[in-house]
Design a protein around this motif. Sequence first.
Motif, PDB file in Angstrom:
ATOM      1  N   GLY A  64       3.094  -2.607  -1.898  1.00 17.63           N
ATOM      2  CA  GLY A  64       4.044  -1.566  -2.263  1.00 17.63           C
ATOM      3  C   GLY A  64       5.140  -2.102  -3.159  1.00 17.63           C
ATOM      4  O   GLY A  64       5.531  -1.465  -4.152  1.00 17.63           O
ATOM      5  N   LEU A  65       5.638  -3.277  -2.824  1.00 12.73           N
ATOM      6  CA  LEU A  65       6.649  -3.908  -3.668  1.00 12.73           C
ATOM      7  C   LEU A  65       6.098  -4.212  -5.051  1.00 12.73           C
ATOM      8  O   LEU A  65       6.772  -4.013  -6.064  1.00 12.73           O
ATOM      9  N   MET A  66       4.870  -4.711  -5.110  1.00 14.91           N
ATOM     10  CA  MET A  66       4.298  -5.093  -6.400  1.00 14.91           C
ATOM     11  C   MET A  66       4.215  -3.924  -7.367  1.00 14.91           C
ATOM     12  O   MET A  66       4.617  -4.036  -8.534  1.00 14.91           O
ATOM     13  N   ILE A  67       3.716  -2.783  -6.895  1.00 15.40           N
ATOM     14  CA  ILE A  67       3.590  -1.668  -7.830  1.00 15.40           C
ATOM     15  C   ILE A  67       4.954  -1.061  -8.140  1.00 15.40           C
ATOM     16  O   ILE A  67       5.216  -0.654  -9.285  1.00 15.40           O
ATOM     17  N   ALA A  68       5.849  -1.027  -7.158  1.00 18.51           N
ATOM     18  CA  ALA A  68       7.185  -0.481  -7.411  1.00 18.51           C
ATOM     19  C   ALA A  68       7.959  -1.366  -8.379  1.00 18.51           C
ATOM     20  O   ALA A  68       8.675  -0.875  -9.263  1.00 18.51           O
ATOM     21  N   ALA A  99       9.923 -12.305  -3.315  1.00 17.84           N
ATOM     22  CA  ALA A  99       9.791 -13.056  -4.561  1.00 17.84           C
ATOM     23  C   ALA A  99       8.340 -13.131  -5.015  1.00 17.84           C
ATOM     24  O   ALA A  99       8.048 -13.087  -6.215  1.00 17.84           O
ATOM     25  N   GLN A 100       7.418 -13.260  -4.068  1.00 17.68           N
ATOM     26  CA  GLN A 100       6.008 -13.313  -4.440  1.00 17.68           C
ATOM     27  C   GLN A 100       5.583 -12.024  -5.127  1.00 17.68           C
ATOM     28  O   GLN A 100       4.829 -12.031  -6.106  1.00 17.68           O
ATOM     29  N   ALA A 101       6.031 -10.891  -4.609  1.00 19.66           N
ATOM     30  CA  ALA A 101       5.674  -9.610  -5.206  1.00 19.66           C
ATOM     31  C   ALA A 101       6.196  -9.513  -6.641  1.00 19.66           C
ATOM     32  O   ALA A 101       5.499  -9.023  -7.538  1.00 19.66           O
ATOM     33  N   ALA A 102       7.429  -9.990  -6.866  1.00 16.61           N
ATOM     34  CA  ALA A 102       7.985  -9.965  -8.220  1.00 16.61           C
ATOM     35  C   ALA A 102       7.161 -10.842  -9.156  1.00 16.61           C
ATOM     36  O   ALA A 102       6.877 -10.468 -10.302  1.00 16.61           O
ATOM     37  N   ALA A 103       6.762 -12.013  -8.671  1.00 15.49           N
ATOM     38  CA  ALA A 103       5.963 -12.917  -9.499  1.00 15.49           C
ATOM     39  C   ALA A 103       4.602 -12.301  -9.831  1.00 15.49           C
ATOM     40  O   ALA A 103       4.126 -12.370 -10.971  1.00 15.49           O
ATOM     41  N   TRP A 104       3.948 -11.683  -8.832  1.00 17.24           N
ATOM     42  CA  TRP A 104       2.657 -11.045  -9.076  1.00 17.24           C
ATOM     43  C   TRP A 104       2.797  -9.871 -10.039  1.00 17.24           C
ATOM     44  O   TRP A 104       1.842  -9.521 -10.749  1.00 17.24           O
ATOM     45  N   ALA A 105       3.962  -9.250 -10.074  1.00 16.53           N
ATOM     46  CA  ALA A 105       4.193  -8.143 -11.004  1.00 16.53           C
ATOM     47  C   ALA A 105       4.546  -8.641 -12.405  1.00 16.53           C
ATOM     48  O   ALA A 105       4.798  -7.832 -13.301  1.00 16.53           O
ATOM     49  N   GLY A 106       4.592  -9.973 -12.588  1.00 18.86           N
ATOM     50  CA  GLY A 106       4.829 -10.550 -13.901  1.00 18.86           C
ATOM     51  C   GLY A 106       6.268 -10.895 -14.197  1.00 18.86           C
ATOM     52  O   GLY A 106       6.621 -11.177 -15.340  1.00 18.86           O
ATOM     53  N   GLY A 228      -4.552   2.855 -11.035  1.00 16.10           N
ATOM     54  CA  GLY A 228      -3.975   3.399 -12.256  1.00 16.10           C
ATOM     55  C   GLY A 228      -4.612   4.700 -12.685  1.00 16.10           C
ATOM     56  O   GLY A 228      -4.367   5.183 -13.798  1.00 16.10           O
ATOM     57  N   PHE A 229      -5.445   5.272 -11.806  1.00 14.60           N
ATOM     58  CA  PHE A 229      -6.073   6.557 -12.127  1.00 14.60           C
ATOM     59  C   PHE A 229      -5.036   7.672 -11.984  1.00 14.60           C
ATOM     60  O   PHE A 229      -4.407   7.817 -10.946  1.00 14.60           O
ATOM     61  N   ASP A 230      -4.907   8.465 -13.014  1.00  7.46           N
ATOM     62  CA  ASP A 230      -3.936   9.562 -12.991  1.00  7.46           C
ATOM     63  C   ASP A 230      -4.642  10.854 -13.400  1.00  7.46           C
ATOM     64  O   ASP A 230      -4.634  11.267 -14.559  1.00  7.46           O
ATOM     65  N   GLY A 231      -5.291  11.482 -12.415  1.00  8.66           N
ATOM     66  CA  GLY A 231      -5.974  12.744 -12.680  1.00  8.66           C
ATOM     67  C   GLY A 231      -7.388  12.586 -13.171  1.00  8.66           C
ATOM     68  O   GLY A 231      -8.057  13.582 -13.457  1.00  8.66           O
ATOM     69  N   ALA A 235      -8.355   4.610 -16.074  1.00  8.57           N
ATOM     70  CA  ALA A 235      -7.056   3.985 -15.818  1.00  8.57           C
ATOM     71  C   ALA A 235      -6.063   4.362 -16.916  1.00  8.57           C
ATOM     72  O   ALA A 235      -6.286   4.065 -18.088  1.00  8.57           O
ATOM     73  N   MET A 236      -5.006   5.007 -16.524  1.00  8.95           N
ATOM     74  CA  MET A 236      -3.947   5.414 -17.443  1.00  8.95           C
ATOM     75  C   MET A 236      -2.701   4.542 -17.284  1.00  8.95           C
ATOM     76  O   MET A 236      -1.808   4.565 -18.125  1.00  8.95           O
ATOM     77  N   LEU A 237      -2.645   3.798 -16.179  1.00  8.16           N
ATOM     78  CA  LEU A 237      -1.474   2.987 -15.829  1.00  8.16           C
ATOM     79  C   LEU A 237      -1.953   1.653 -15.290  1.00  8.16           C
ATOM     80  O   LEU A 237      -3.115   1.530 -14.873  1.00  8.16           O
ATOM     81  N   PRO A 238      -1.073   0.643 -15.239  1.00 10.97           N
ATOM     82  CA  PRO A 238      -1.460  -0.579 -14.526  1.00 10.97           C
ATOM     83  C   PRO A 238      -1.669  -0.234 -13.058  1.00 10.97           C
ATOM     84  O   PRO A 238      -0.881   0.509 -12.460  1.00 10.97           O
ATOM     85  N   GLY A 239      -2.743  -0.710 -12.469  1.00 15.49           N
ATOM     86  CA  GLY A 239      -3.043  -0.285 -11.108  1.00 15.49           C
ATOM     87  C   GLY A 239      -3.650  -1.367 -10.252  1.00 15.49           C
ATOM     88  O   GLY A 239      -4.028  -2.441 -10.712  1.00 15.49           O
ATOM     89  N   ILE A 240      -3.723  -1.046  -8.981  1.00 10.73           N
ATOM     90  CA  ILE A 240      -4.305  -1.923  -7.983  1.00 10.73           C
ATOM     91  C   ILE A 240      -4.724  -1.030  -6.819  1.00 10.73           C
ATOM     92  O   ILE A 240      -4.330   0.140  -6.758  1.00 10.73           O
ATOM     93  N   ASN A 241      -5.534  -1.547  -5.927  1.00 11.35           N
ATOM     94  CA  ASN A 241      -5.911  -0.761  -4.755  1.00 11.35           C
ATOM     95  C   ASN A 241      -4.923  -1.049  -3.634  1.00 11.35           C
ATOM     96  O   ASN A 241      -4.959  -2.107  -3.005  1.00 11.35           O
TER      97      ASN A 241
END
Length: 849
Positions: A64-68, A99-106, A228-231, A235-241
């Motif tokens: 949740g942190l990673m995508i947010a 911090a790990q989530a921020a790093a994984w988010a780039g 990242g599926f939007d409708g 994939a329309m967005l960066p995504g993950i499961n």
Amino acid sequence: MKPLPLIAPNPPRLSEHLDALRRVEASGVFSNNGPEVRAFEQGVTDRLFGGHGASLAVSNATLGLMIAIRQAASWRTGGLNPKPGTLAIMPAMTFAATAQAAAWAGLTPLICDVDPDDWGACAREEERLLQYHGERVGMILPYATFGNAIDLERYVDFRDRYGAGVVVDAASSLGTLDDAGEGFGARAPFAVVHSMHATKTFAVGEGGLIHSGDVALIATLRAMANFGFDGSRSAMLPGINAKLPEILAIMAQAKLAEIDTVAGHRAALEATYREALAAFQLQAVSGTRRATQFMAVLLPERLAHHRDAIVASVEAQGVGCGRYFSPHLGEQPWFQATALIEPTPVADKLSGRMLSLPITDAMSMADAQRAAGALTKACAAILVPRDRRTKTGGGAARTTGRTTGQGGARAIASVIVIGGGPAGTAMLTSATKRGALPALAASGLMVVERGGAIGGGRLGRYAITSDSTAQTFLTAVRDNIHPELARLVDHPAGRAVAAHEGALGVPLVEVGPLLRATGDRLTDIVREHGGVVLTGHEALGARRVGDGLWSVQLRRLSDGHVFEQLARNVVVATGGHQPLDRLAAQRVAGASLVDLASGRLLQSDDVLTVGGFEKVADLLTGKRNPKIAVIGGSTSALTTIALLLKSRPAIPLGAAAVTLLHRRPLRPFYHSVEAAHAEGFTDFGPDDICPVSGFVYRLAGFRLEARDLVLRMLAVDGRTPDPRVALHRISGDDDAAARAHIEQADLVIAALGYRPIGMPIADRDGAQIPLAAHGGRPMVDRHCRIVDSEGVPIAGLYGLGLAAGFVPWGALGGESSFSGQANGLWLWQNDVGSMIIDQVMTHEVKAVA
């Protein structure tokens, strides 16, 4: 007596929800935002968040942190691909997942200090870093410490003023109520991420919940959590499961049904603890109810180093005891290698004193009293023997060994370095290049620094580009014999500086983190080999107490404690400043500068530091065609003008809006006579050429950005001068035109150079020794020895750094026509640093090195 475990997971029992399980089986939907997940999301929004906004259930809080974070990091630009090196500000006291989530988010974590009362991120530090790093900060990632309902309005303000995205890590807060009695984060315009891990108050097993008052934001995050599926299936967005399974949603619904009872019981346990532990320091809390996971308590400072024994004693009494968050983020090896870490003196102290006592669903109030009593008893057992006094025959405490009790310092230090900024640490870097730092540390080295860490000083607080190249800064660590220093080339701070190789300098706000990271490693090396680094201390003065011996008076800033430290040598590296009394006495073209400027006067240092441009813009508000006079021919004068010209938003500068008033000719630096002649520059003679390097105006010449501006203004090689800038060389005391420029300017900026920050130096009788620096002359001689008013070097005292007044000579090179002082990190890290080390190290230590 029953044991009281620190954490006792209590998720709902699936065996009691067979009908719901059969419902899932019958539906054939086990994931992909099925009906159980949707029912939970709507239920938690209605029940805990008063129907405000929307909620998204995810498979765990870290995802949740990673995508947010990925979404918020580009809040300013509207895209979802943050630039490499984008920073995420977060507090030192949070879980590694933050911090790990921020790093994984780039993003690169930027770890800051915490507040001493509520243990959340320090507001002053957050704002300082937002100003300091500017657009490099993509987002702020505060932690709702231990379930606290932190002030979210503060982050709305930061987001609106600085353009940084916000995500709140509220891992322990699902069930917490804010001051208005609503679920924490109910109306937040950004993502608030909660955990539903089995160890949390809202215990499910595994899972997380993202809530926001912004329904559209949750819709975006929902798509990102589904590849990242939007409708569509595209994939329309960066995504993950990150989707929550249906079976876990059943458990989440069951926990939601009982959360008020669970959280209320835990709040009562916390209240019992607070009454029983009134003698201890506890967290300042906010909100009307906390979903408390455990009871955090601070040991008294005098007992902190007995923490392991206290924990063992508490656990021997059948009470679980933890150490959240110790070590904090800045103390963990992975983040030391990959994050930018600010000085964290508050977090360091809190982390070393913190203990956690159990708060579980199965505990009674009596259990909480028993756990509090176990801690009190364990501390008392340590205090009793500490309070006994062992006396010698004369009734005085006996001192033996090599230490004085002041931070592990020797009775007599071989050398004390006063100031751990760029100059002081450059001397240590010089020692590493020769392999001499371990021996220097072992001989009795002490470094004294006011701040929480050495290395950075004030250099990184300037909103300008350096007059040194990226290569200069990197040579301090690249291929260093100490691997912990060499690895900094690949550290985020090193990579940020390396990105400017080949450019006209490096933004100093990007240099600061590399210098601080270097200082951290130098600190470790010094301490590992027996030296002392005293941060949070200042030197009040030095007094000669015998042949070859000085007593330095030091003060610990945390409590004002003052003590003496003996040393054979003292190196003053306290930096420079622009004293106000100099302005009062300064005359320009025969008139008083203060009278000419008449309340419109700033010093260049005020302009060049972070936030200085905003000060200039405020002063010029309403001026349709402002006039600015900059006085001085130094690098700071040219850098000030460069800052004004490229400012964003731009100041409306018309033709000749900025006038540089200078006395000496403006000289550009050239690598060779041939290079100067190739551009048609011939305004130099043999005395202006360095005999060692062949450089033209090696010391007097402007470099990098300042040089580029000078070449343009002098129209060298056909360059076109900037029409916004005019030059006026002051001809003498009768220069009426110079006086007119100042009198008619809307703003006058004095760039008159720097004076050394002095430290009182006394003789054996306590009388102050008059120094050459007191009369405006160089503080040091050609060997970096501090000199008195007669120019005689004072044995055992050395100086280096900004405004010390050192002039290279002999093998160090430099043109013979140069008059003034040479400042430069490269010099300090090499020849100048080595010159001092050669003088302060004994022959025996040199032999070992």
